[in-house]
Design a protein around this motif. Structure first.
Motif, PDB file in Angstrom:
ATOM      1  N   UNK A 177       0.779  -1.229   0.000  1.00 52.34           N
ATOM      2  CA  UNK A 177       0.000   0.000   0.000  1.00 52.34           C
ATOM      3  C   UNK A 177       0.808   1.274   0.000  1.00 52.34           C
ATOM      4  N   UNK A 178       2.139   1.192   0.069  1.00 54.23           N
ATOM      5  CA  UNK A 178       2.979   2.399   0.052  1.00 54.23           C
ATOM      6  C   UNK A 178       2.862   3.093  -1.303  1.00 54.23           C
ATOM      7  N   UNK A 179       2.559   4.375  -1.301  1.00 61.62           N
ATOM      8  CA  UNK A 179       2.441   5.127  -2.552  1.00 61.62           C
ATOM      9  C   UNK A 179       3.783   5.126  -3.287  1.00 61.62           C
ATOM     10  N   UNK A 180       3.724   4.912  -4.599  1.00 60.91           N
ATOM     11  CA  UNK A 180       4.963   4.780  -5.370  1.00 60.91           C
ATOM     12  C   UNK A 180       4.771   5.337  -6.770  1.00 60.91           C
ATOM     13  N   UNK A 187       9.026  -0.111  -9.686  1.00 59.58           N
ATOM     14  CA  UNK A 187       8.409   0.867  -8.799  1.00 59.58           C
ATOM     15  C   UNK A 187       9.446   1.490  -7.850  1.00 59.58           C
ATOM     16  N   UNK A 188       9.270   2.780  -7.626  1.00 56.70           N
ATOM     17  CA  UNK A 188      10.165   3.540  -6.748  1.00 56.70           C
ATOM     18  C   UNK A 188       9.308   4.374  -5.794  1.00 56.70           C
ATOM     19  N   UNK A 189       9.680   4.364  -4.531  1.00 53.83           N
ATOM     20  CA  UNK A 189       9.033   5.204  -3.534  1.00 53.83           C
ATOM     21  C   UNK A 189       9.862   6.477  -3.370  1.00 53.83           C
ATOM     22  N   UNK A 190       9.235   7.618  -3.581  1.00 54.73           N
ATOM     23  CA  UNK A 190       9.891   8.920  -3.436  1.00 54.73           C
ATOM     24  C   UNK A 190       9.458   9.538  -2.111  1.00 54.73           C
ATOM     25  N   UNK A 223       4.370   3.636   6.676  1.00 55.54           N
ATOM     26  CA  UNK A 223       4.926   2.841   5.579  1.00 55.54           C
ATOM     27  C   UNK A 223       6.183   3.492   4.998  1.00 55.54           C
ATOM     28  N   UNK A 224       6.146   4.807   4.783  1.00 59.20           N
ATOM     29  CA  UNK A 224       7.309   5.526   4.254  1.00 59.20           C
ATOM     30  C   UNK A 224       8.474   5.435   5.237  1.00 59.20           C
ATOM     31  N   UNK A 225       8.162   5.582   6.520  1.00 61.67           N
ATOM     32  CA  UNK A 225       9.205   5.517   7.529  1.00 61.67           C
ATOM     33  C   UNK A 225       9.867   4.142   7.556  1.00 61.67           C
ATOM     34  N   UNK A 237      16.335   8.490   3.465  1.00 65.42           N
ATOM     35  CA  UNK A 237      16.816   8.425   2.087  1.00 65.42           C
ATOM     36  C   UNK A 237      15.807   9.101   1.164  1.00 65.42           C
ATOM     37  N   UNK A 238      16.298   9.598   0.036  1.00 68.28           N
ATOM     38  CA  UNK A 238      15.413  10.259  -0.915  1.00 68.28           C
ATOM     39  C   UNK A 238      14.428   9.278  -1.548  1.00 68.28           C
ATOM     40  N   UNK A 239      14.848   8.028  -1.725  1.00 70.37           N
ATOM     41  CA  UNK A 239      13.970   7.098  -2.421  1.00 70.37           C
ATOM     42  C   UNK A 239      14.260   5.664  -2.002  1.00 70.37           C
TER      43      UNK A 239
END
Length: 404
Positions: A177-180, A187-190, A223-225, A237-239
């Motif tokens: 569910x992490x936005x990417x 897929x990359x998470x920013x 999730x981002x954390x 980190x940036x991504x």
């Protein structure tokens, strides 16, 4: 005894003078924006200027004369900041700036949509019609939600609802569910997207009173954390490259700034009894402790937070200052943290010239495996990526001083 009685009065006078100076520098930046602004459309082929899209030639190549009129996330941040400045000063010019900007876009939406359908991707406004990423709609629509209380148009409401559906159900995400961003298998998470999503989700949750938006935002912070927090440095980190199962190479300043900026927005509207609030406060405090270790003697932070040979960068410094001051004002942080924000503000205001223009703001920046890419990003005078954050930081610091 008389001298002792005078001390509180002297402190009060000093405090009021400092606040007055803060508002003065904030307003110098905002007034410079107003002075540069216009509602003209320019045909780049002929140089002819038009006041709206009704009489534009069919074969023209058009641009907005003012960068502050464009449908970009940075202008959404600025619009929210200008409305905050209006609320604190009562100066109608700042509110009118925002309301006229949104009216101009929506009044000219038939032209924008027609150009988009023809395949024209004018960078000033195509994102208004595209809605294919959080950059296209998140922060700009957060600003629109703030504007609705003054200008309650039905087409605004319809657009807001459309963005709500997009963010909750259509934006790309990982399996958890992490936005990417990016296609399946790449897929990359920013980290930037924490702000691009939560700026909207927090405003939408408060506006609609639908808890789904705030619940979704709270889960994204966690999730981002989980993916991007670096326990070795205390930075983010940036991504994160999902297809490599590895984070990127850079602890980029503004991405870290976007992240903590977003969390402050969310905590401001999240109910006190929300089940995830204690965890979010822990994440918020941990991140502030992390980046506080890297503040330079000037009060600013560096473009690459853990690289002192990278340049001092203004926009991330403003975002950090805002989050710390907000935390102190709301009681999320002990008041002793306030000195971090005050020192940052002292350094940031030194970046403002006599015209109200700000230096040291990094331009828009993608991700890279190459650290030198981050080292060498330009910092043009008065780049829009830091203007809204500067205004909001100053206003929050002004409130913090007022509490003393």
């Amino acid at each position: 005894m008389k001298k002792l009685l005078l001390l509180p009065l002297l402190f009060s006078a000093f405090s009021l003078q400092a606040q007055s100076n803060d508002l003065s520098v904030i307003r110098s930046v905002a007034d410079n924006i107003l002075n540069e602004h216009s509602y003209n459309i320019v045909d780049k082929k002929t140089g002819k200027v038009y006041s709206d899209s009704k009489n534009l030639p069919a074969d023209g190549d058009f641009a907005f004369q003012s960068k502050y009129l464009e449908w970009r996330y940075v202008d959404g941040v600025l619009n929210m900041a200008m409305l905050d400045l209006f609320k604190q000063t009562g100066d109608e010019r700042y509110k009118d700036f925002v309301l006229k900007n949104y009216r101009f876009i929506f009044d000219n939406s038939p032209f924008i949509r027609k150009e988009y359908e023809k395949g024209i991707r004018n960078p000033a406004y195509y994102r208004f019609a595209a809605m294919k990423s959080l950059d296209d709609c998140g922060a700009m629509t957060a600003g629109l939600i703030c504007a609705v209380q003054y200008d309650n148009r039905s087409d605004y409401k319809a657009y807001i609802d459309r963005v709500g559906d997009y963010v909750l159900h259509k934006e790309g995400r990982l399996a958890d569910g992490t936005l990417s961003r990016g296609p399946e298998g790449h897929k990359i998470v920013w980290l930037d997207d924490l702000y691009m999503s939560i700026s909207f989700l927090s405003k939408m949750g408060d506006y609609s009173k639908n808890s789904e938006y705030l619940d979704f935002a709270a889960k994204q912070v966690i999730l981002f954390s989980n993916l991007l927090y670096d326990p070795i440095t205390g930075l983010y980190f940036h991504c994160y490259y999902d297809y490599l199962k590895e984070p990127g190479v850079a602890h980029w300043g503004r991405a870290n700034g976007w992240s903590i900026y977003a969390q402050a927005y969310l905590l401001d509207v999240l109910p006190e009894n929300h089940p995830l609030r204690p965890q979010l406060l822990q994440i918020f405090r941990r991140q502030i402790l992390g980046f506080s270790r890297y503040q330079s003697q000037s009060g600013l932070w560096h473009q690459l937070l853990d690289k002192n040979d990278s340049y001092p960068e203004t926009s991330c410094s403003a975002m950090f200052a805002y989050a710390v001051a907000k935390g102190v004002n709301r009681g999320w942080l002990d008041k002793e943290f306030g000195t971090i924000a005050l020192r940052a503000w002292e350094g940031i205001t030194k970046q403002v010239n006599e015209k109200g223009e700000i230096s040291g703001i990094c331009i828009g920046t993608g991700i890279s495996h190459d650290l030198v890419f981050y080292y060498t990003r330009p910092t043009p005078l008065n780049d829009a990526h830091g203007l809204g954050a500067f205004i909001q930081a100053g206003l929050e610091i002004n409130k913090m001083k007022d509490r003393k």
